[in-house]
Structure formats: C-alpha cells, structure tokens
Design a protein around this motif. Structure first.
Motif, PDB file in Angstrom:
ATOM      1  N   LYS A  47     106.709  -0.784  34.012  1.00  0.00           N
ATOM      2  CA  LYS A  47     108.549   0.338  33.905  1.00  0.00           C
ATOM      3  C   LYS A  47     108.153   0.575  32.070  1.00  0.00           C
ATOM      4  O   LYS A  47     109.442   0.451  31.641  1.00  0.00           O
ATOM      5  CB  LYS A  47     109.439  -0.499  35.009  1.00  0.00           C
ATOM      6  CG  LYS A  47     109.292  -0.964  35.522  1.00  0.00           C
ATOM      7  CD  LYS A  47     110.953  -1.034  36.763  1.00  0.00           C
ATOM      8  CE  LYS A  47     110.979  -0.606  37.683  1.00  0.00           C
ATOM      9  NZ  LYS A  47     112.092  -0.665  38.096  1.00  0.00           N
ATOM     10  N   ARG A 103     107.892  -9.235  36.884  1.00  0.00           N
ATOM     11  CA  ARG A 103     108.568  -8.314  37.158  1.00  0.00           C
ATOM     12  C   ARG A 103     110.289  -7.686  36.954  1.00  0.00           C
ATOM     13  O   ARG A 103     110.381  -7.293  36.378  1.00  0.00           O
ATOM     14  CB  ARG A 103     107.990  -7.042  38.395  1.00  0.00           C
ATOM     15  CG  ARG A 103     106.354  -6.829  38.103  1.00  0.00           C
ATOM     16  CD  ARG A 103     105.991  -6.609  39.760  1.00  0.00           C
ATOM     17  NE  ARG A 103     104.423  -6.019  38.986  1.00  0.00           N
ATOM     18  CZ  ARG A 103     103.384  -5.488  40.398  1.00  0.00           C
ATOM     19  NH1 ARG A 103     104.332  -5.443  41.599  1.00  0.00           N
ATOM     20  NH2 ARG A 103     102.698  -5.571  40.133  1.00  0.00           N
ATOM     21  N   GLU A 107     112.328  -6.118  35.163  1.00  0.00           N
ATOM     22  CA  GLU A 107     114.010  -5.497  35.543  1.00  0.00           C
ATOM     23  C   GLU A 107     115.651  -5.541  35.160  1.00  0.00           C
ATOM     24  O   GLU A 107     116.289  -4.733  34.589  1.00  0.00           O
ATOM     25  CB  GLU A 107     113.766  -5.572  36.954  1.00  0.00           C
ATOM     26  CG  GLU A 107     112.357  -4.550  37.608  1.00  0.00           C
ATOM     27  CD  GLU A 107     111.925  -4.869  39.124  1.00  0.00           C
ATOM     28  OE1 GLU A 107     113.246  -5.752  40.068  1.00  0.00           O
ATOM     29  OE2 GLU A 107     111.113  -4.267  39.659  1.00  0.00           O
ATOM     30  N   GLU A 108     115.291  -7.247  34.901  1.00  0.00           N
ATOM     31  CA  GLU A 108     116.760  -8.140  34.391  1.00  0.00           C
ATOM     32  C   GLU A 108     117.008  -6.962  32.900  1.00  0.00           C
ATOM     33  O   GLU A 108     117.916  -7.213  33.072  1.00  0.00           O
ATOM     34  CB  GLU A 108     116.494  -9.145  34.833  1.00  0.00           C
ATOM     35  CG  GLU A 108     117.661  -9.684  34.208  1.00  0.00           C
ATOM     36  CD  GLU A 108     119.144  -9.398  35.627  1.00  0.00           C
ATOM     37  OE1 GLU A 108     120.356 -10.252  35.155  1.00  0.00           O
ATOM     38  OE2 GLU A 108     118.628  -9.455  36.624  1.00  0.00           O
ATOM     39  N   GLN A 110     116.172  -4.307  31.735  1.00  0.00           N
ATOM     40  CA  GLN A 110     116.552  -3.048  31.265  1.00  0.00           C
ATOM     41  C   GLN A 110     116.201  -2.726  30.048  1.00  0.00           C
ATOM     42  O   GLN A 110     117.100  -1.545  29.404  1.00  0.00           O
ATOM     43  CB  GLN A 110     118.265  -3.110  32.103  1.00  0.00           C
ATOM     44  CG  GLN A 110     118.740  -3.823  33.099  1.00  0.00           C
ATOM     45  CD  GLN A 110     119.928  -2.925  33.511  1.00  0.00           C
ATOM     46  OE1 GLN A 110     120.394  -2.759  32.841  1.00  0.00           O
ATOM     47  NE2 GLN A 110     120.811  -4.165  33.886  1.00  0.00           N
TER      48      GLN A 110
END
Length: 118
Positions: A47, A103, A107-108, A110
């Motif tokens: 990401k 991962r 995601e946390e 952001q």
C-alpha cells in the motif's frame, strides 16, 4: 466407460467449487515458512509503504529475535505465547506472522508516519 451425465458433471463442479473455496479461505499472503517454521525475511512495498522484516541475532526487544521496519522506522513487535504477533500500532489484533503484523500496521497508520517507540 459410461459417458458422464449432467448430474455427475454438476456434482463434480460443486465439489471443485467447495475445494476452491476452502483453499481461497487460507491466508494467501503468508508463506508456509511464516506459519510453521518461524518467520522468514521479507522486503516489499505494501500500500505504498516499504515494509521489511528479518530475523536478528538473539532477543531483540520483545520481538523474539525479529525486526520489522516500516519506511525505515522500527515497528515494535511482540510475539505472544501462542505464536501470534502484535505490534504497538495494532496491539489488540494478533497476526500470524511479522509480515501480517506489518501489513496491519500500515493499514492502521492510513498514510501517517510511524513514530519510533522508545
């Protein structure tokens, strides 16, 4: 050998669909080595963030000899008694491996930078 009937073909297709669904439910992002033989080294962009992990010599913090970096900043990890991993970012969400914990942290976060934990 008799020709397959429509019913037998449909039964076979249904069986294949169930098998495929079972295999798809397994965590595809984890290697067998991560789950059974201990965590292996990794280096990937997830990401848009570079996450790396590698075994270290001896005991490194609570990470049981494993270091994870997110964009070069250390992600503090801890291995639980049941073999799962948690990070300071997603402390209440145990993961199967350091890669999965990294991962989850990405995601946390952001997009926010990881602040070093001292």
């Amino acid at each position: 050998m008799p020709h397959p009937t429509r019913r037998r073909a449909l039964q076979g297709a249904a069986g294949l669909a169930v098998t495929a669904g079972t295999l798809a439910a397994a965590p595809s992002h984890e290697s067998a080595a991560d789950r059974h033989d201990g965590p292996t080294a990794f280096d990937e962009v997830y990401k848009g963030r570079r996450i790396t992990g590698r075994p270290t010599d001896g005991h490194h913090h609570h990470g049981a000899g494993y270091t994870v970096l997110v964009d070069g900043a250390e992600l503090h990890l801890m291995r639980n008694a049941d073999g799962t991993w948690i990070s300071v970012v997603s402390h209440y969400d145990p993961m199967a491996s350091p890669r999965a914990a990294a991962r989850a942290a990405v995601e946390e976060l952001q997009g926010a930078p990881l602040v070093p934990f001292n």
